[in-house]
Design a protein around this motif. Structure first.
Motif, PDB file in Angstrom:
ATOM      1  N   THR A 153       0.588  -1.764  -0.190  1.00 56.41           N
ATOM      2  CA  THR A 153      -0.068   0.057  -0.041  1.00 56.41           C
ATOM      3  C   THR A 153       1.098   1.198  -0.013  1.00 56.41           C
ATOM      4  O   THR A 153       0.513   2.120  -0.314  1.00 56.41           O
ATOM      5  CB  THR A 153      -0.363  -0.141   1.300  1.00 56.41           C
ATOM      6  N   GLY A 154       2.153   1.600   0.643  1.00 60.37           N
ATOM      7  CA  GLY A 154       2.725   2.469   1.073  1.00 60.37           C
ATOM      8  C   GLY A 154       3.194   2.900  -0.215  1.00 60.37           C
ATOM      9  O   GLY A 154       3.121   4.272  -0.710  1.00 60.37           O
ATOM     10  N   ILE A 160       1.921   5.530  -7.996  1.00 60.52           N
ATOM     11  CA  ILE A 160       0.648   6.881  -8.664  1.00 60.52           C
ATOM     12  C   ILE A 160       1.276   7.681  -8.190  1.00 60.52           C
ATOM     13  O   ILE A 160       1.057   9.167  -9.454  1.00 60.52           O
ATOM     14  CB  ILE A 160      -0.436   6.849  -7.675  1.00 60.52           C
ATOM     15  N   GLY A 161       2.352   8.094  -7.707  1.00 61.59           N
ATOM     16  CA  GLY A 161       3.122   9.995  -7.945  1.00 61.59           C
ATOM     17  C   GLY A 161       3.648   9.568  -8.994  1.00 61.59           C
ATOM     18  O   GLY A 161       3.581  11.030  -9.718  1.00 61.59           O
ATOM     19  N   GLU A 162       4.645   8.579  -9.128  1.00 65.33           N
ATOM     20  CA  GLU A 162       5.680   8.358 -10.286  1.00 65.33           C
ATOM     21  C   GLU A 162       4.789   8.824 -11.681  1.00 65.33           C
ATOM     22  O   GLU A 162       4.934   9.775 -12.641  1.00 65.33           O
ATOM     23  CB  GLU A 162       5.989   7.824 -10.511  1.00 65.33           C
ATOM     24  N   GLN A 182      -9.183   3.182  -3.142  1.00 64.80           N
ATOM     25  CA  GLN A 182      -9.715   3.567  -2.502  1.00 64.80           C
ATOM     26  C   GLN A 182     -10.595   2.684  -2.368  1.00 64.80           C
ATOM     27  O   GLN A 182     -11.652   2.371  -1.002  1.00 64.80           O
ATOM     28  CB  GLN A 182     -10.321   5.294  -2.914  1.00 64.80           C
ATOM     29  N   GLN A 183     -11.756   1.686  -3.361  1.00 63.09           N
ATOM     30  CA  GLN A 183     -12.753   1.368  -3.248  1.00 63.09           C
ATOM     31  C   GLN A 183     -11.926  -0.040  -2.675  1.00 63.09           C
ATOM     32  O   GLN A 183     -12.948  -0.668  -1.694  1.00 63.09           O
ATOM     33  CB  GLN A 183     -13.352   0.558  -4.379  1.00 63.09           C
ATOM     34  N   ASN A 184     -10.777  -0.316  -2.756  1.00 61.15           N
ATOM     35  CA  ASN A 184     -10.147  -1.983  -2.356  1.00 61.15           C
ATOM     36  C   ASN A 184      -9.825  -1.787  -0.493  1.00 61.15           C
ATOM     37  O   ASN A 184     -10.166  -2.693   0.244  1.00 61.15           O
ATOM     38  CB  ASN A 184      -9.017  -2.556  -3.294  1.00 61.15           C
ATOM     39  N   LYS A 185      -9.665  -0.611  -0.711  1.00 61.60           N
ATOM     40  CA  LYS A 185      -8.885  -0.202   0.792  1.00 61.60           C
ATOM     41  C   LYS A 185     -10.021  -0.164   1.902  1.00 61.60           C
ATOM     42  O   LYS A 185      -9.978  -0.615   2.853  1.00 61.60           O
ATOM     43  CB  LYS A 185      -8.411   1.083   0.239  1.00 61.60           C
ATOM     44  N   GLN A 186     -11.285   0.474   1.213  1.00 66.28           N
ATOM     45  CA  GLN A 186     -12.721   0.453   1.835  1.00 66.28           C
ATOM     46  C   GLN A 186     -12.924  -0.735   2.187  1.00 66.28           C
ATOM     47  O   GLN A 186     -13.118  -0.974   3.269  1.00 66.28           O
ATOM     48  CB  GLN A 186     -13.799   1.449   0.999  1.00 66.28           C
ATOM     49  N   ALA A 201      -9.366   3.073  10.736  1.00 66.13           N
ATOM     50  CA  ALA A 201      -8.730   2.684   9.351  1.00 66.13           C
ATOM     51  C   ALA A 201      -6.796   3.518   9.012  1.00 66.13           C
ATOM     52  O   ALA A 201      -6.817   5.066   9.563  1.00 66.13           O
ATOM     53  CB  ALA A 201      -9.392   3.461   7.588  1.00 66.13           C
ATOM     54  N   VAL A 202      -5.470   3.687   8.620  1.00 66.30           N
ATOM     55  CA  VAL A 202      -4.582   4.803   8.165  1.00 66.30           C
ATOM     56  C   VAL A 202      -5.160   5.391   6.717  1.00 66.30           C
ATOM     57  O   VAL A 202      -5.340   4.603   5.878  1.00 66.30           O
ATOM     58  CB  VAL A 202      -3.576   4.017   8.052  1.00 66.30           C
ATOM     59  N   ASN A 203      -5.232   6.652   6.440  1.00 65.11           N
ATOM     60  CA  ASN A 203      -5.103   6.758   5.267  1.00 65.11           C
ATOM     61  C   ASN A 203      -4.088   7.420   4.538  1.00 65.11           C
ATOM     62  O   ASN A 203      -3.403   8.466   5.038  1.00 65.11           O
ATOM     63  CB  ASN A 203      -6.205   8.153   5.697  1.00 65.11           C
ATOM     64  N   TYR A 204      -3.562   6.873   3.541  1.00 63.46           N
ATOM     65  CA  TYR A 204      -2.805   7.355   2.773  1.00 63.46           C
ATOM     66  C   TYR A 204      -2.584   8.707   2.052  1.00 63.46           C
ATOM     67  O   TYR A 204      -3.879   8.724   0.936  1.00 63.46           O
ATOM     68  CB  TYR A 204      -1.583   6.327   2.034  1.00 63.46           C
ATOM     69  N   ARG A 205      -2.597  10.113   2.709  1.00 61.58           N
ATOM     70  CA  ARG A 205      -2.413  10.901   1.500  1.00 61.58           C
ATOM     71  C   ARG A 205      -1.798  10.811  -0.018  1.00 61.58           C
ATOM     72  O   ARG A 205      -0.384  10.215  -0.082  1.00 61.58           O
ATOM     73  CB  ARG A 205      -1.895  11.990   1.839  1.00 61.58           C
ATOM     74  N   GLU A 206      -2.007  11.238  -0.883  1.00 57.83           N
ATOM     75  CA  GLU A 206      -1.061  11.141  -2.256  1.00 57.83           C
ATOM     76  C   GLU A 206      -0.301  12.441  -2.156  1.00 57.83           C
ATOM     77  O   GLU A 206      -0.170  13.744  -1.748  1.00 57.83           O
ATOM     78  CB  GLU A 206      -2.874  12.008  -3.154  1.00 57.83           C
TER      79      GLU A 206
END
Length: 262
Positions: A153-154, A160-162, A182-186, A201-206
């Motif tokens: 996940t990290g 995605i940033g790249e 996002q759907q998979n994470k939910q 839940a841990v929210n990963y910021r873009e």
């Protein structure tokens, strides 16, 4: 995980305090003190004690994994005094940018901060997005480094940033992948909430790779990474070798220039 642990400890502490006990009394009495509480309180206590046990076990496994990877990349790192949260972030960066786990000097990290390299080609970006949206199977991806990145996940966030910096990738494809993630994470979060008391839940910021690395590699962390000072000596040797090579190139250039005008 940290928040979940804190919530479980607070829940236990508040319940046992009603009868004059402290959190540490659970271990001291080997759990026998639970008999002094009603059935509803016992159920809550047992569930939270089980949660703490699972967290402790997970932490041991994860920390061992972090330490093994980081100690190879940073042989002089003070792993004992580096917070787990920082280890996690650093582990993410190492897995993404240094999959071969070669030792990195301060100069290497400075170059990485200032100019993060593209790790994957446009074709691999396409494959990664297809995998994240569920339209490509794992066995169809030939690059093992890419597959490893997509399964974490990290490192997914760095990927995605790249991809966001690849002008050959359409915004539509990128947004579809983000939505699928996002759907998979939910779904995963909902499952964990059912199985683990107090799960948050841990929210990963873009983020962009450069922003991630600059925020991560603070002066304080750099001190922990090169605590033994051996890298400073190596950096000094590298600087000296660089200057010597620079002088050699200058002298060669000067010699060629002189011969032309003879």
């Amino acid at each position: 995980m940290e928040k979940q642990q804190k919530n479980a400890e607070e829940t236990i502490t508040n319940i046992v305090a009603q009868k004059g006990y402290k959190f540490k009394d659970i271990k001291r009495t080997k759990g026998m003190m639970l008999q002094n509480f009603d059935s509803k309180q016992q159920d809550i206590l047992k569930q939270n004690i089980k949660t703490l046990s699972m967290i402790d076990e997970t932490k041991k496994i994860v920390t061992t994994q972090y330490n093994n990877v980081l100690s190879k990349t940073f042989p002089d790192m003070d792993v004992d005094n580096t917070p787990v949260k920082e280890k996690e972030r650093l582990y993410t960066a190492v897995v993404y940018y240094n999959p071969e786990l070669k030792a990195l000097t301060k100069r290497d990290l400075e170059q990485l901060k200032n100019d993060p390299p593209m790790q994957f080609t446009t074709q691999e970006h396409e494959q990664g997005l297809a995998y994240l949206t569920g339209s490509l199977n794992a066995d169809e991806i030939k690059n093992n480094d890419l597959l490893r990145v997509l399964k974490n996940t990290g490192t997914q966030q760095l990927f995605i940033g790249e991809v966001g910096q690849d002008t050959n990738i359409s915004t539509k494809k990128l947004e579809q992948a983000k939505q699928a993630m996002q759907q998979n994470k939910q779904q995963q979060d909902n499952y964990r909430k059912e199985k683990m008391t107090g799960y948050r839940a841990v929210n990963y910021r873009e983020t962009k790779p450069s922003d991630y690395l600059n925020k991560l590699l603070s002066d304080a962390l750099m001190v922990l990474l090169y605590s033994n000072g051996q890298d400073q000596q190596q950096d000094g040797q590298d600087d000296l070798e660089y200057e010597l090579e620079k002088k050699k190139r200058h002298n060669r250039k000067k010699g060629r220039h002189s011969s032309i005008h003879r």
